[in-house]
Design a protein around this motif. Sequence first.
Motif, PDB file in Angstrom:
ATOM      1  N   HIS A 127      45.742  52.434  29.385  1.00  0.00           N
ATOM      2  CA  HIS A 127      45.440  52.607  27.970  1.00  0.00           C
ATOM      3  C   HIS A 127      44.171  53.435  27.757  1.00  0.00           C
ATOM      4  O   HIS A 127      43.903  53.881  26.653  1.00  0.00           O
ATOM      5  CB  HIS A 127      45.241  51.242  27.292  1.00  0.00           C
ATOM      6  CG  HIS A 127      46.511  50.527  26.990  1.00  0.00           C
ATOM      7  ND1 HIS A 127      47.313  50.012  27.971  1.00  0.00           N
ATOM      8  CD2 HIS A 127      47.123  50.236  25.813  1.00  0.00           C
ATOM      9  CE1 HIS A 127      48.357  49.432  27.410  1.00  0.00           C
ATOM     10  NE2 HIS A 127      48.265  49.552  26.100  1.00  0.00           N
ATOM     11  N   ARG A 128      43.402  53.608  28.819  1.00  0.00           N
ATOM     12  CA  ARG A 128      42.076  54.196  28.669  1.00  0.00           C
ATOM     13  C   ARG A 128      42.008  55.530  29.390  1.00  0.00           C
ATOM     14  O   ARG A 128      41.926  55.583  30.616  1.00  0.00           O
ATOM     15  CB  ARG A 128      41.040  53.232  29.286  1.00  0.00           C
ATOM     16  CG  ARG A 128      39.627  53.655  28.979  1.00  0.00           C
ATOM     17  CD  ARG A 128      39.274  53.308  27.542  1.00  0.00           C
ATOM     18  NE  ARG A 128      38.063  53.976  27.140  1.00  0.00           N
ATOM     19  CZ  ARG A 128      38.041  55.178  26.594  1.00  0.00           C
ATOM     20  NH1 ARG A 128      39.140  55.864  26.430  1.00  0.00           N
ATOM     21  NH2 ARG A 128      36.915  55.714  26.204  1.00  0.00           N
ATOM     22  N   PRO A 129      42.077  56.655  28.678  1.00  0.00           N
ATOM     23  CA  PRO A 129      42.015  57.955  29.336  1.00  0.00           C
ATOM     24  C   PRO A 129      40.756  58.121  30.171  1.00  0.00           C
ATOM     25  O   PRO A 129      39.657  57.794  29.737  1.00  0.00           O
ATOM     26  CB  PRO A 129      42.021  58.937  28.153  1.00  0.00           C
ATOM     27  CG  PRO A 129      42.640  58.171  27.028  1.00  0.00           C
ATOM     28  CD  PRO A 129      42.207  56.748  27.232  1.00  0.00           C
ATOM     29  N   GLY A 130      40.906  58.633  31.375  1.00  0.00           N
ATOM     30  CA  GLY A 130      39.780  58.729  32.292  1.00  0.00           C
ATOM     31  C   GLY A 130      38.739  59.744  31.896  1.00  0.00           C
ATOM     32  O   GLY A 130      37.607  59.697  32.382  1.00  0.00           O
ATOM     33  N   GLU A 131      39.107  60.697  31.018  1.00  0.00           N
ATOM     34  CA  GLU A 131      38.155  61.743  30.664  1.00  0.00           C
ATOM     35  C   GLU A 131      37.359  61.414  29.407  1.00  0.00           C
ATOM     36  O   GLU A 131      36.628  62.250  28.882  1.00  0.00           O
ATOM     37  CB  GLU A 131      38.898  63.081  30.465  1.00  0.00           C
ATOM     38  CG  GLU A 131      39.748  63.167  29.200  1.00  0.00           C
ATOM     39  CD  GLU A 131      41.122  62.544  29.343  1.00  0.00           C
ATOM     40  OE1 GLU A 131      41.928  62.684  28.409  1.00  0.00           O
ATOM     41  OE2 GLU A 131      41.381  61.927  30.387  1.00  0.00           O
ATOM     42  N   ALA A 132      37.494  60.196  28.898  1.00  0.00           N
ATOM     43  CA  ALA A 132      36.887  59.845  27.623  1.00  0.00           C
ATOM     44  C   ALA A 132      35.508  59.221  27.788  1.00  0.00           C
ATOM     45  O   ALA A 132      35.170  58.643  28.819  1.00  0.00           O
ATOM     46  CB  ALA A 132      37.796  58.880  26.865  1.00  0.00           C
TER      47      ALA A 132
END
Length: 313
Positions: free
Chosen positions: A151-156
């Motif tokens: 659910h959590r984009p790694g680039e954010a």
Amino acid sequence: MPEQVSPRPGHGAAMAGTRRRIVVDTDGGVDDLVALAWLLCLPEVDVPAVIATGGARTVDVVGAAVTHVLKTLAPVRRPLLLRGAEVTPARRTSVPSGVHLHGEYGLGTLVPPCGPEFGGGMDDEALPPHTDYLVLGPCTTAARIASQGGHRPGEAWLTVMGGAFSLPGVVQGAEPNFARDPHAARLLLTNPPGKGVRIVPTDVTTQARCPDTAVRYALAGGEGWLRLRAQLLAYYWSAGSARYCHDLVAAAVAVCPGMVTAEVAAAVTVDENGRSSMTAAAGSAVRVVHGLHEARWRAVARGWASNREMAAC
């Protein structure tokens, strides 16, 4: 002295010609809703989703308040409203609700005229890629999303309004967002997801008061959202002489990283009561803001209050 670092390139900065995408996680309340509406009015920012997290109020009450603001503001692109996580009832009742600042429903004297219009929940909605995340309430939903990985984009990047380091705090020495779910704050900051976490603590937000000109504009009212905003802020600011707008400061930092003049790379600990402390740690993915460019903040505040478009910082 703790190690001071310059804001990282790209932390909250949009690439030329692109719009910033920011998911807003809120537990309601006047300054949350005002900050959310400001972000929705910025042409350089896209808010694809708003997450209602339980804090001083339940998720359903938060969702109803957000729904009312969205209907009143009527943004060109209405974000999806998602049902977030609840803090435990014991933590909700052990921390002052702030009703004297926000009202029973987070809308001053108003009662939401309709129920929440959720478009989904965090169990069935993944965050879109290239989307930063702004936490304006307890870290309950954010910690859950981080633990789910996909659910959590790694680039954010995450920007969190919370914590008190040089101030005593108001709840057993703690800042309310951390005090309502210390466990979630501790998890999020011990293992920061994505590219890292930037904390905007009350040490900073209490220094960035709204200038008098901004206060006059904001309370002048108008039609639609401007009238509602004036009602909310008149209630919020009536409790004292200080013109705080904590979550607006955090939102401004998320959009305008150039406002940050000093921040510390740190290991942050949060105890069982939500009291936070930090130790300088070179290379840490957690950054604690402790200095803002006053002139840039005042320009942002005046632009927000007078309802002018703001160029990206």
